[in-house]
Write a protein that holds these residues in place. Structure first.
Motif, PDB file in Angstrom:
ATOM      1  N   GLY A 121     -29.866  18.275  34.586  1.00  0.00           N
ATOM      2  CA  GLY A 121     -28.643  17.641  35.067  1.00  0.00           C
ATOM      3  C   GLY A 121     -28.045  16.813  33.957  1.00  0.00           C
ATOM      4  N   ILE A 122     -27.808  15.534  34.210  1.00  0.00           N
ATOM      5  CA  ILE A 122     -27.240  14.634  33.202  1.00  0.00           C
ATOM      6  C   ILE A 122     -28.044  13.348  33.167  1.00  0.00           C
ATOM      7  CG2 ILE A 122     -25.212  13.289  32.513  1.00  0.00           C
ATOM      8  CD1 ILE A 122     -23.480  15.398  33.815  1.00  0.00           C
ATOM      9  N   GLY A 123     -28.305  12.844  31.970  1.00  0.00           N
ATOM     10  CA  GLY A 123     -29.028  11.594  31.846  1.00  0.00           C
ATOM     11  C   GLY A 123     -28.890  10.981  30.471  1.00  0.00           C
ATOM     12  N   GLU A 124     -29.317   9.730  30.388  1.00  0.00           N
ATOM     13  CA  GLU A 124     -29.305   8.999  29.123  1.00  0.00           C
ATOM     14  C   GLU A 124     -30.633   9.201  28.419  1.00  0.00           C
ATOM     15  OE1 GLU A 124     -28.144   4.497  28.458  1.00  0.00           O
ATOM     16  OE2 GLU A 124     -30.287   4.682  28.882  1.00  0.00           O
ATOM     17  N   SER A 125     -30.568   9.520  27.138  1.00  0.00           N
ATOM     18  CA  SER A 125     -31.766   9.718  26.338  1.00  0.00           C
ATOM     19  C   SER A 125     -31.661   8.874  25.080  1.00  0.00           C
ATOM     20  CB  SER A 125     -31.919  11.200  25.964  1.00  0.00           C
ATOM     21  OG  SER A 125     -33.092  11.407  25.208  1.00  0.00           O
ATOM     22  N   GLY A 126     -32.751   8.176  24.745  1.00  0.00           N
ATOM     23  CA  GLY A 126     -32.709   7.316  23.569  1.00  0.00           C
ATOM     24  C   GLY A 126     -34.078   7.120  22.964  1.00  0.00           C
ATOM     25  N   PRO A 132     -28.471   6.045  21.492  1.00  0.00           N
ATOM     26  CA  PRO A 132     -28.704   6.712  22.781  1.00  0.00           C
ATOM     27  C   PRO A 132     -27.451   7.462  23.213  1.00  0.00           C
ATOM     28  CG  PRO A 132     -29.458   4.446  22.837  1.00  0.00           C
ATOM     29  CD  PRO A 132     -28.674   4.594  21.572  1.00  0.00           C
ATOM     30  N   GLN A 133     -27.659   8.591  23.858  1.00  0.00           N
ATOM     31  CA  GLN A 133     -26.536   9.410  24.298  1.00  0.00           C
ATOM     32  C   GLN A 133     -26.768   9.925  25.708  1.00  0.00           C
ATOM     33  OE1 GLN A 133     -25.099  12.387  21.390  1.00  0.00           O
ATOM     34  NE2 GLN A 133     -26.601  11.565  19.948  1.00  0.00           N
ATOM     35  N   PHE A 134     -25.670  10.295  26.349  1.00  0.00           N
ATOM     36  CA  PHE A 134     -25.751  11.016  27.615  1.00  0.00           C
ATOM     37  C   PHE A 134     -25.756  12.504  27.289  1.00  0.00           C
ATOM     38  CE2 PHE A 134     -23.883   6.999  29.098  1.00  0.00           C
ATOM     39  CZ  PHE A 134     -24.767   6.704  30.140  1.00  0.00           C
ATOM     40  N   TRP A 135     -26.742  13.199  27.865  1.00  0.00           N
ATOM     41  CA  TRP A 135     -26.910  14.612  27.583  1.00  0.00           C
ATOM     42  C   TRP A 135     -26.829  15.433  28.858  1.00  0.00           C
ATOM     43  CZ3 TRP A 135     -27.658  16.912  22.784  1.00  0.00           C
ATOM     44  CH2 TRP A 135     -27.903  16.040  21.718  1.00  0.00           C
ATOM     45  N   SER A 136     -26.322  16.646  28.713  1.00  0.00           N
ATOM     46  CA  SER A 136     -26.470  17.642  29.753  1.00  0.00           C
ATOM     47  C   SER A 136     -27.807  18.327  29.493  1.00  0.00           C
ATOM     48  CB  SER A 136     -25.330  18.661  29.686  1.00  0.00           C
ATOM     49  OG  SER A 136     -25.591  19.763  30.534  1.00  0.00           O
ATOM     50  N   MET A 137     -28.698  18.301  30.499  1.00  0.00           N
ATOM     51  CA  MET A 137     -30.048  18.835  30.340  1.00  0.00           C
ATOM     52  C   MET A 137     -30.226  20.094  31.181  1.00  0.00           C
ATOM     53  SD  MET A 137     -31.347  16.556  28.283  1.00  0.00           S
ATOM     54  CE  MET A 137     -33.078  17.033  28.335  1.00  0.00           C
ATOM     55  N   ASP A 138     -30.986  21.046  30.635  1.00  0.00           N
ATOM     56  CA  ASP A 138     -31.257  22.290  31.350  1.00  0.00           C
ATOM     57  C   ASP A 138     -32.753  22.572  31.272  1.00  0.00           C
ATOM     58  OD1 ASP A 138     -31.202  24.711  32.599  1.00  0.00           O
ATOM     59  OD2 ASP A 138     -30.147  25.780  31.007  1.00  0.00           O
ATOM     60  N   GLU A 139     -33.455  22.317  32.377  1.00  0.00           N
ATOM     61  CA  GLU A 139     -34.891  22.557  32.472  1.00  0.00           C
ATOM     62  C   GLU A 139     -35.651  21.952  31.287  1.00  0.00           C
ATOM     63  OE1 GLU A 139     -35.714  26.638  33.212  1.00  0.00           O
ATOM     64  OE2 GLU A 139     -34.655  26.652  35.128  1.00  0.00           O
ATOM     65  N   GLY A 140     -35.383  20.677  31.035  1.00  0.00           N
ATOM     66  CA  GLY A 140     -36.108  19.934  30.018  1.00  0.00           C
ATOM     67  C   GLY A 140     -35.564  20.035  28.615  1.00  0.00           C
ATOM     68  N   LYS A 141     -34.501  20.823  28.407  1.00  0.00           N
ATOM     69  CA  LYS A 141     -33.940  20.995  27.065  1.00  0.00           C
ATOM     70  C   LYS A 141     -32.518  20.459  27.004  1.00  0.00           C
ATOM     71  CE  LYS A 141     -36.684  25.144  26.152  1.00  0.00           C
ATOM     72  NZ  LYS A 141     -36.640  26.584  25.783  1.00  0.00           N
ATOM     73  N   LYS A 143     -28.791  20.389  26.322  1.00  0.00           N
ATOM     74  CA  LYS A 143     -27.801  21.460  26.315  1.00  0.00           C
ATOM     75  C   LYS A 143     -26.536  21.040  25.584  1.00  0.00           C
ATOM     76  CE  LYS A 143     -25.406  24.524  29.571  1.00  0.00           C
ATOM     77  NZ  LYS A 143     -25.192  24.835  31.013  1.00  0.00           N
ATOM     78  N   GLU A 144     -26.079  19.796  25.862  1.00  0.00           N
ATOM     79  CA  GLU A 144     -24.821  19.344  25.259  1.00  0.00           C
ATOM     80  C   GLU A 144     -24.767  17.819  25.262  1.00  0.00           C
ATOM     81  OE1 GLU A 144     -19.968  19.657  26.036  1.00  0.00           O
ATOM     82  OE2 GLU A 144     -21.391  20.608  27.408  1.00  0.00           O
ATOM     83  N   SER A 145     -24.353  17.225  24.136  1.00  0.00           N
ATOM     84  CA  SER A 145     -24.131  15.781  24.075  1.00  0.00           C
ATOM     85  C   SER A 145     -22.778  15.473  24.712  1.00  0.00           C
ATOM     86  CB  SER A 145     -24.146  15.295  22.627  1.00  0.00           C
ATOM     87  OG  SER A 145     -23.831  13.917  22.572  1.00  0.00           O
ATOM     88  N   LEU A 146     -22.789  14.547  25.678  1.00  0.00           N
ATOM     89  CA  LEU A 146     -21.581  14.267  26.447  1.00  0.00           C
ATOM     90  C   LEU A 146     -20.904  12.959  26.075  1.00  0.00           C
ATOM     91  CD1 LEU A 146     -22.988  15.315  29.942  1.00  0.00           C
ATOM     92  CD2 LEU A 146     -21.634  16.700  28.352  1.00  0.00           C
ATOM     93  N   ALA A 147     -21.679  11.953  25.672  1.00  0.00           N
ATOM     94  CA  ALA A 147     -21.085  10.645  25.333  1.00  0.00           C
ATOM     95  C   ALA A 147     -22.148   9.756  24.705  1.00  0.00           C
ATOM     96  CB  ALA A 147     -20.523   9.967  26.585  1.00  0.00           C
ATOM     97  N   ILE A 148     -21.693   8.788  23.914  1.00  0.00           N
ATOM     98  CA  ILE A 148     -22.573   7.760  23.375  1.00  0.00           C
ATOM     99  C   ILE A 148     -22.824   6.719  24.472  1.00  0.00           C
ATOM    100  CG2 ILE A 148     -22.838   5.940  21.641  1.00  0.00           C
ATOM    101  CD1 ILE A 148     -22.976   8.709  20.472  1.00  0.00           C
ATOM    102  N   SER A 149     -24.055   6.252  24.572  1.00  0.00           N
ATOM    103  CA  SER A 149     -24.398   5.263  25.588  1.00  0.00           C
ATOM    104  C   SER A 149     -24.417   3.856  25.003  1.00  0.00           C
ATOM    105  CB  SER A 149     -25.769   5.582  26.204  1.00  0.00           C
ATOM    106  OG  SER A 149     -26.136   4.592  27.134  1.00  0.00           O
ATOM    107  N   GLN A 150     -23.988   2.897  25.777  1.00  0.00           N
ATOM    108  CA  GLN A 150     -23.998   1.493  25.393  1.00  0.00           C
ATOM    109  C   GLN A 150     -25.134   0.805  26.144  1.00  0.00           C
ATOM    110  OE1 GLN A 150     -21.854  -0.158  23.205  1.00  0.00           O
ATOM    111  NE2 GLN A 150     -23.037  -2.039  23.507  1.00  0.00           N
ATOM    112  N   LEU A 151     -26.226   0.476  25.431  1.00  0.00           N
ATOM    113  CA  LEU A 151     -27.388  -0.092  26.106  1.00  0.00           C
ATOM    114  C   LEU A 151     -27.132  -1.506  26.598  1.00  0.00           C
ATOM    115  CD1 LEU A 151     -30.376   1.138  23.900  1.00  0.00           C
ATOM    116  CD2 LEU A 151     -29.518   2.084  26.032  1.00  0.00           C
ATOM    117  N   ASN A 152     -26.655  -2.368  25.719  1.00  0.00           N
ATOM    118  CA  ASN A 152     -26.375  -3.745  26.114  1.00  0.00           C
ATOM    119  C   ASN A 152     -25.017  -3.826  26.800  1.00  0.00           C
ATOM    120  OD1 ASN A 152     -28.752  -4.354  24.868  1.00  0.00           O
ATOM    121  ND2 ASN A 152     -27.812  -5.292  23.061  1.00  0.00           N
TER     122      ASN A 152
END
Length: 345
Positions: A121-126, A132-141, A143-152
């Motif tokens: 699905g979609i989640g933040e990975s860092g 850290p970025q938001f990624w589109s994930m497909d069965e653990g891999k 798939k596509e970088s969707l946006a930069i994440s702001q941690l603070n």
């Protein structure tokens, strides 16, 4: 001390439980492999709230259904370089739904959609190098970088503030949790919350505390009840795995904030909270939904975020849960596998 039972003996007590009324029983059982379960049983299987500890060091505490972790819980994998901790939703023993997983020894994390034990699905990975970025994930891999994440939190970001009043009977009393440096979470009963231990969770290195769960019949539950009664549809939603960024004006130091939370002499406390990436992901999902031919990988999206609730009514104690702050449906992951360890099925 509980005594280990043979497979024959285990079958006997399973049958004994199953012949009784379909009611919950509290108990403790040690299995032939040395695994120990403490919590609620129904029909001879863990069902309700409980904790399982495996000889490998793996553990799970949370909701169970028919012998499997099912619902919301916290799991610590077996020890090793690739060991992980996960707080979020499970379905039939698999990480499935929304959850945060950290690999402390590797310094990386993923916070978002899961399905069958894999990021999907979609989640933040860092962690590691890079932002850290938001990624589109497909069965653990990825798939596509969707946006930069702001941690603070950004200075312009408006964060909700929760005011809790301690119950008179707990003021000044010693708290029950132990000072265990290896504990995954610390229960702060006089406020009705549990937080991830700063010694374990990567999130604490960012200067915040992650809320792993909340308790019924507590100041937190009273605050939530007041929100529902006074504000209804306009109530403040605090989602599971939210981050505490301030405690009574203290910010940026997880250890000091934890010390303040654990001080039972404090009668009133204010928590500045930021919701987990799930909240920010919704804008990304709305944007993706507008793309032509965008594929929705979630097979049970229309069933809501907790499809297993159709199998049985929610238990009374779960009704005063922060999970009810979630909207009735949202997209969250599908497919993969996770070794859930020994079950009672």
């Amino acid at each position: 001390q509980p005594q280990a039972v043979s497979s024959t003996e285990a079958a006997k007590w399973t049958e004994a439980f199953a012949t009784e009324k379909d009611e919950k029983e509290d108990g403790e059982r040690e299995l032939p492999d040395g695994s120990l379960f403490t919590g609620q049983f129904r029909g001879g299987q863990p069902d309700g709230e409980g904790r399982m500890d495996w000889p490998s060091g793996k553990s799970y505490i949370g909701q169970w259904f028919q012998g499997h972790p099912h619902g919301r819980g916290l799991m610590l994998s077996a020890r090793g370089r690739n060991s992980w901790i996960y707080a979020g939703l499970f379905q039939r023993g698999h990480r499935h739904g929304i959850g945060r997983c950290e690999w402390p020894q590797r310094g990386v994390w993923y916070d978002g959609d899961w399905a069958g034990g894999l990021q999907h699905g979609i989640g933040e990975s860092g962690g590691g190098s890079g932002q850290p970025q938001f990624w589109s994930m497909d069965e653990g891999k990825r798939k596509e970088s969707l946006a930069i994440s702001q941690l603070n939190p950004h200075p312009s970001e408006s964060l909700p503030v929760v005011i809790l009043e301690q119950f008179p009977e707990t003021v000044g009393k010693n708290i029950e949790d132990e000072d265990d440096e290896d504990a995954v979470e610390l229960v702060i009963g006089h406020w009705g919350i549990a937080v991830g231990s700063p010694n374990v969770w990567i999130a604490s290195k960012q200067g915040c505390l992650m809320m792993t769960r909340t308790l019924a019949h507590s100041p937190w539950a009273e605050w939530l009840r007041g929100q529902r009664e006074d504000y209804k549809e306009d109530m403040v939603n605090i989602y599971p795995n939210a981050f505490i960024w301030g405690v009574n004006g203290v910010t940026g130091d997880a250890a000091v904030m934890l010390e303040t939370l654990r001080d039972t002499s404090i009668k009133r406390i204010s928590l500045t909270i930021r919701n987990p990436p799930f909240e920010r992901v919704q804008n990304i999902k709305r944007s993706l939904a507008s793309r032509q031919a965008w594929h929705n990988p979630i097979p049970w999206q229309d069933e809501g975020w907790r499809p297993w609730l159709k199998e049985r009514e929610v238990e009374a104690h779960a009704e005063v849960s922060w999970m009810s702050g979630f909207p009735d449906s949202f997209a969250s992951g599908s497919a993969g596998s996770l070794d859930a360890g020994h079950t009672f099925s």
